[in-house]
Design a protein around this motif. Structure first.
Motif, mmCIF file in Angstrom:
data_model
loop_
_atom_site.group_PDB
_atom_site.id
_atom_site.type_symbol
_atom_site.label_atom_id
_atom_site.label_comp_id
_atom_site.label_asym_id
_atom_site.label_seq_id
_atom_site.Cartn_x
_atom_site.Cartn_y
_atom_site.Cartn_z
ATOM 1 N N VAL A 25 0.917 -1.306 -0.356
ATOM 2 C CA VAL A 25 0.020 0.496 -0.458
ATOM 3 C C VAL A 25 0.945 1.580 -0.172
ATOM 4 N N VAL A 26 0.780 2.309 -1.376
ATOM 5 C CA VAL A 26 1.124 3.552 -0.978
ATOM 6 C C VAL A 26 0.125 4.474 -0.324
ATOM 7 N N SER A 27 0.433 5.724 0.184
ATOM 8 C CA SER A 27 -0.308 6.663 0.743
ATOM 9 C C SER A 27 0.128 7.901 -0.218
ATOM 10 N N GLN A 28 -0.650 9.163 -0.612
ATOM 11 C CA GLN A 28 -0.292 10.390 -0.542
ATOM 12 C C GLN A 28 -1.347 10.882 0.356
ATOM 13 N N HIS A 29 -0.274 12.448 0.357
ATOM 14 C CA HIS A 29 -1.264 13.094 1.649
ATOM 15 C C HIS A 29 -0.958 15.215 0.764
ATOM 16 N N PRO A 30 -1.680 15.999 0.949
ATOM 17 C CA PRO A 30 -3.054 15.391 1.116
ATOM 18 C C PRO A 30 -3.470 14.811 -1.038
ATOM 19 N N SER A 31 -4.651 14.604 -0.487
ATOM 20 C CA SER A 31 -5.312 13.699 -1.793
ATOM 21 C C SER A 31 -6.053 15.108 -2.826
ATOM 22 N N TRP A 32 -6.255 15.884 -2.601
ATOM 23 C CA TRP A 32 -6.404 17.345 -3.092
ATOM 24 C C TRP A 32 -6.187 18.822 -2.513
ATOM 25 N N VAL A 33 -5.585 19.504 -3.405
ATOM 26 C CA VAL A 33 -5.065 20.880 -2.165
ATOM 27 C C VAL A 33 -4.920 21.902 -3.227
#
Lengths: 116, 117
Positions: B3-11
């Motif tokens: 699993v790879v996450s990204q933050h933020p999803s919307w900026v």
């Protein structure tokens, strides 16, 4: 440099039918990997299937199979028994197996619509 | 699967400001991470490749000083868009892999939508 070409911007298939998405690529290498990725409306990239160039046998994953023609540099994706959830953008991608060039080169994509 | 996450999803940011996007591998150590950019209805374009503890390798045409990439640990890479302008608005996707070797899978994050006003 390697290039990947998807000549079908959009395709449509009826539910339960079969559809084939085309992909051709250009490379001077003999060892490489080919992939089909699915990008649904959520935009999360999902690996559908992968083919190693040194394997003559076509890869299959449940309803998804490929027709890999190495001499023709062709790598098509067949989706059988199409489902509504198959509707997405499909990207063909190439990855060299040599050296440290491990990056993916993507085609322009094919948008697949699935109708009732 | 990994699993790879990204933050933020919307900026959303104002023109001239900088914005940082994080990419994390949650359950594996990623020696290599890739950053892609995707315009609407277009394909993914590789921006840069980053290896843990070393400088990123940028693709031709990508401004190094504008898109700062840092891969400080085996689970985190960051992309900073400096002095953002409306033309930088796009969808940014990262991927991570255990190894640069082609046999190793690339796992993609869910992407970050950047809007510069």
């Amino acid at each position: 440099a390697q290039t990947v070409t998807q000549s079908q911007p959009e395709m449509s298939v009826q539910e339960a039918e079969t559809v084939t998405l085309s992909c051709t690529y250009d490379t001077s290498e003999s060892d490489y990997y080919l992939f089909w990725y699915k990008q649904p409306p959520s935009r999360q990239m999902i690996l559908v299937i992968r083919q190693e160039a040194y394997k003559q046998q076509n890869a299959t994953e449940n309803r998804f199979s490929v027709n890999f023609q190495k001499a023709a540099k062709s790598f098509s994706l067949k989706i059988s028994d199409s489902q509504l959830g198959d509707a997405a953008m499909y990207f063909c991608a190439y990855r060299s197996a040599s050296g440290t060039a491990s990056k993916l080169t993507f085609g322009t994509g094919t948008r697949l619509q699935v109708t009732l | 699967g990994a699993v790879v996450s990204q933050h933020p999803s919307w900026v959303i940011c104002k023109s001239g400001t900088s914005v940082k996007i994080e990419c994390r591998s949650l359950d594996f150590q990623a020696t290599t991470m890739f950053w892609y950019r995707q315009f609407p209805k277009q394909s993914l374009m590789l921006m840069a490749t980053s290896n843990e503890g070393s400088k990123a390798t940028y693709e031709q045409g990508v401004e190094k000083d504008k898109f700062l990439i840092n891969h400080a640990s085996l689970t985190l890479s960051t992309l900073t868009v400096t002095s953002a302008h409306p033309e930088d608005s796009s969808f940014y996707i990262c991927s991570a892999t255990l190894s640069r070797a082609a046999s190793y899978e690339q796992y993609f994050g869910p992407g970050t939508r950047l809007t510069v006003t």
